[in-house]
Write a protein that holds these residues in place. Structure first.
Motif: not given
Length: 253
Positions: A105-119
């Protein structure tokens, strides 16, 4: 009406080694359409991966232009290209580059947070996407080393698509997988494309190529064949297979 997502003009890439110049891409003109699943094939050394890296902004060509989503990539600095890739491109490779010390899950979130800051929004989206590719809740806290090759590659696809890139680029994504895992990963690519995702995929594998709706064949850095297969359907597998085999035979594959 079809919309052009990438267009190249007179694209050239030259490498120099020991005073000898190697022309890997030669005055290459091409147009990629939004929503297409484009396969790039050719023998070893034909320029497949070089073209993929150029189209995605990972490597700058020697000459020519690349227009990607209304941007001329040749006019962007290295820093601007990095931002552009982050916002517009997703990448899946044969080597699965998941972070070993992070959970699925963190692998996926790390990529997403580069563009979208809404965790909170990203967590929901990541879980939904993981479930869609068959990675259930019990695996979300696992580390990459605890996954099979096929599972890890499916996580890699989710990581590459969580920001809904304009184009998903893939370089031999099933090359290191066994037959069953390869089929599972190919099903994921098919479903991702059916959702509207544009895909450009390099492969030497016939089974993988059958999933695309367009096959571009490279020879010595130039396009020597372009086949329209239409959208993939399991019910047309025999006719599709014969059409692609005939095309590749004409190309000398």
């Amino acid at each position: 009406m079809t919309k052009t997502i990438i267009k190249t003009e007179k694209l050239c890439k030259t490498f120099s080694s020991g005073g000898i110049q190697q022309h890997v891409l030669k005055n290459l003109d091409m147009r990629l359409v939004e929503g297409d699943y484009t396969i790039i094939m050719g023998s070893s050394g034909s320029g497949k991966s070089t073209l993929l890296y150029a189209l995605s902004g990972m490597d700058k060509p020697t000459l020519g232009e690349i227009h990607f989503a209304d941007k001329n990539l040749m006019e962007l600095s290295n820093d601007q290209l990095a931002i552009f890739r982050r916002e517009n491109c997703g990448f899946v490779f044969q080597q699965i580059y998941l972070l070993d010390n992070m959970s699925v899950l963190d692998n996926v979130l790390t990529s997403g947070l580069l563009v979208n800051k809404n965790k909170r929004e990203l967590i929901k989206k990541a879980k939904d996407l993981l479930q869609q590719v068959g990675i259930d809740e019990h695996a979300w806290s696992k580390f990459p080393s605890q996954l099979s090759g096929g599972e890890a590659q499916r996580v890699g696809i989710v990581r590459a698509t969580i920001n809904r890139p304009k184009v998903l680029f893939a370089d031999e994504p099933t090359g290191a997988l066994n037959s069953k895992s390869s089929d599972n990963v190919l099903d994921v690519f098919t479903n991702v494309n059916r959702s509207g995702q544009s895909i450009v995929l390099v492969t030497h594998d016939l089974k993988t190529a059958l999933r695309g709706n367009r096959v571009i064949y490279l020879k010595d850095g130039a396009i020597c064949g372009d086949l329209q297969l239409g959208k993939y359907s399991e019910n047309e597998s025999v006719e599709r297979h014969e059409k692609l085999k005939h095309f590749l035979a004409e190309m000398g594959w």
